[in-house]
Design an enzyme around this catalytic site. Sequence first.
Site, PDB file in Angstrom:
ATOM      1  N   ASP A  20      41.450  67.615  86.624  1.00  0.00           N
ATOM      2  CA  ASP A  20      40.848  68.941  86.552  1.00  0.00           C
ATOM      3  C   ASP A  20      40.516  69.475  87.941  1.00  0.00           C
ATOM      4  O   ASP A  20      39.556  69.034  88.565  1.00  0.00           O
ATOM      5  CB  ASP A  20      39.576  68.844  85.703  1.00  0.00           C
ATOM      6  CG  ASP A  20      38.870  70.175  85.571  1.00  0.00           C
ATOM      7  OD1 ASP A  20      39.517  71.213  85.790  1.00  0.00           O
ATOM      8  OD2 ASP A  20      37.671  70.171  85.249  1.00  0.00           O
ATOM      9  N   ASP A  44      43.510  76.364  88.144  1.00  0.00           N
ATOM     10  CA  ASP A  44      42.745  75.321  87.478  1.00  0.00           C
ATOM     11  C   ASP A  44      43.611  74.461  86.556  1.00  0.00           C
ATOM     12  O   ASP A  44      43.975  74.875  85.458  1.00  0.00           O
ATOM     13  CB  ASP A  44      41.612  75.980  86.679  1.00  0.00           C
ATOM     14  CG  ASP A  44      40.762  74.967  85.931  1.00  0.00           C
ATOM     15  OD1 ASP A  44      40.940  73.750  86.150  1.00  0.00           O
ATOM     16  OD2 ASP A  44      39.921  75.387  85.131  1.00  0.00           O
TER      17      ASP A  44
END
Length: 482
Positions: free
Chosen positions: A94, A310
């Site tokens: 992440d 992201d």
Amino acid sequence: MDLRLSVVVGAAILLRLVSGSSGNLVFEVQNKFKFNGRDSSLSELRSHDARRHGRLLSAINLQLGGNGNPSETGLYFARISIGTPPKDYYVQVDTGSDILWVNCAGCSKCPVKSDLGIKLTLYNVNESSTGDMVTCDQDFCTSTDNGPLPNCKPNLLCQYNVAYGDGSSTSGYFVKDSVHLDRVTGNLQSSTSNRSIVFGCGNKQSGEFDSSSAALDGILGFGQANSSVLSQLATSGIVKKIFAHCLDGKKGGGIFAIGDIMQPEVKTTPLVPNQPHYNVVMKAVEVGGDVLQLPTDVFDTGTQRGTIIDSGTTLAYLPEEVYDPMLKKILDKQPQLKLYTVEEQFTCFKYLESVDDAFPEVTFHFEGSLTMKVYPHEYLFKISEDAWCFGWQSSGLQSKDGKDTTLLGDLVLSNKLVLYDLENQAIGWTEYNCSSTITVKDSTTGAMYRVGAYDIGSTSTLIARRILMFLLLFASMLHALL
Ligand SMILES: *[C@@H]1O[C@H](CO)[C@@H](O)[C@H](O)[C@H]1NC(C)=O
Ligand SMILES: *[C@@H]1O[C@H](CO)[C@@H](O)[C@H](O)[C@H]1NC(C)=O
Ligand SMILES: *[C@@H]1O[C@H](CO)[C@@H](O)[C@H](O)[C@H]1NC(C)=O
Ligand SMILES: *[C@@H]1O[C@H](CO)[C@@H](O)[C@H](O)[C@H]1NC(C)=O
């Protein structure tokens, strides 16, 4: 039975990191980093030199699994090994959050099994001879909390609480243990070396985290804050603050490397300074060769606006002012399509021929003339033999806090080598074959090595089929009603 799609947002936006915010972090570097020396004497000498100068810059390789398809896994994860004796943990990769955490023994509401074809493991600091608690008076804790904690007494643990953009959250306390990393030592070769890292020991999860559908052991945050694994490694001179991923949207898994990436060459765009995420400046959106006429403030940067890269987000979220005209433009070419909604979220349609022939490409333009092209087979995902859904989402619908940011997740990041060059505060990408190799440089020895792709775990999982069946059922039911 939990039939929600494992989709969306993944770990997306880090809203709040109570005890681990981006304060002034200073890292105590107690342990020296030692490699399991299988190096030649020359490189051993050079690395000894580098060590004396306080830098030992090598390249590190992470093994990836998972995929970005919302009707399958909907996330990418890496296998990491922690503790003595080492145990394997599977953590979501992440780039939108800042700490590594894994579920811990004694956790309430942690998943015990996963439908991703991986074995979940709870970390237990008492079972690792190198593991230790981080107490609230230690530097890591005081610096992540911007100074001494008011109620800190000796032996009190350093707590954290992370809330993610999809409403899920995790809390626990920090521990410190050996993390075993694959140091690249040759072409498609690596050797394990360990390093003491502070990470979160999750003992309370909420939201998506406690369901087993896409359950993992934790999250590996690749954000810029000093609390991230990357920052900890960089602070002690193990790696440069540069990493890259190539998420394979076709087969799953892909390439992930930390260090100097020499090949492929990547054109970059500057990162917006002083942002908690990887923000870049978007300049225009083009659909099938036509630039969308959009209000100029759509591309403003700041806390309410901006474009975030992201990897922890599955899809791509666009402000309504972009989403509406974009979808209209895409659909202009196929006016006869009958649209229907699946799961109250996805715009779907039946289509039998090649979507790449029928729909336009979408190209995002960024500062510095960097572009990102997204093909129809990437922004559309298949839910059955003859039905497709749009991966584009309107961020207005998603965010409860009224933020109108653009969030570019795996949907658009896959099939590209995405380079995060934090040393130069830039980020870039190039279309790439994620099942091939990239070349990294061991900055200590100057050697160039190829790093290859991985695809751990099984992607054709039970839940994938279950979701697919559900979608099929649901879609045909809806379709019958239309
Ligand atoms: C992170 O660490 C660096 C070097 O140790 C320091 O200069 C910087 O101020 C820290 N940044 C934050 C946000 O704490
Ligand atoms: C960690 O590295 C040290 C130094 O190379 C080594 O002695 C130790 O066995 C390693 N730990 C594990 C669990 O591999
Ligand atoms: C670890 O050991 C300590 C001290 O014996 C105990 O208080 C704690 O509950 C143990 N933690 C776990 C996760 O078993
Ligand atoms: C991607 O690379 C792999 C491994 O080198 C190769 O087998 C495959 O044919 C390549 N795919 C494309 C589309 O070039």
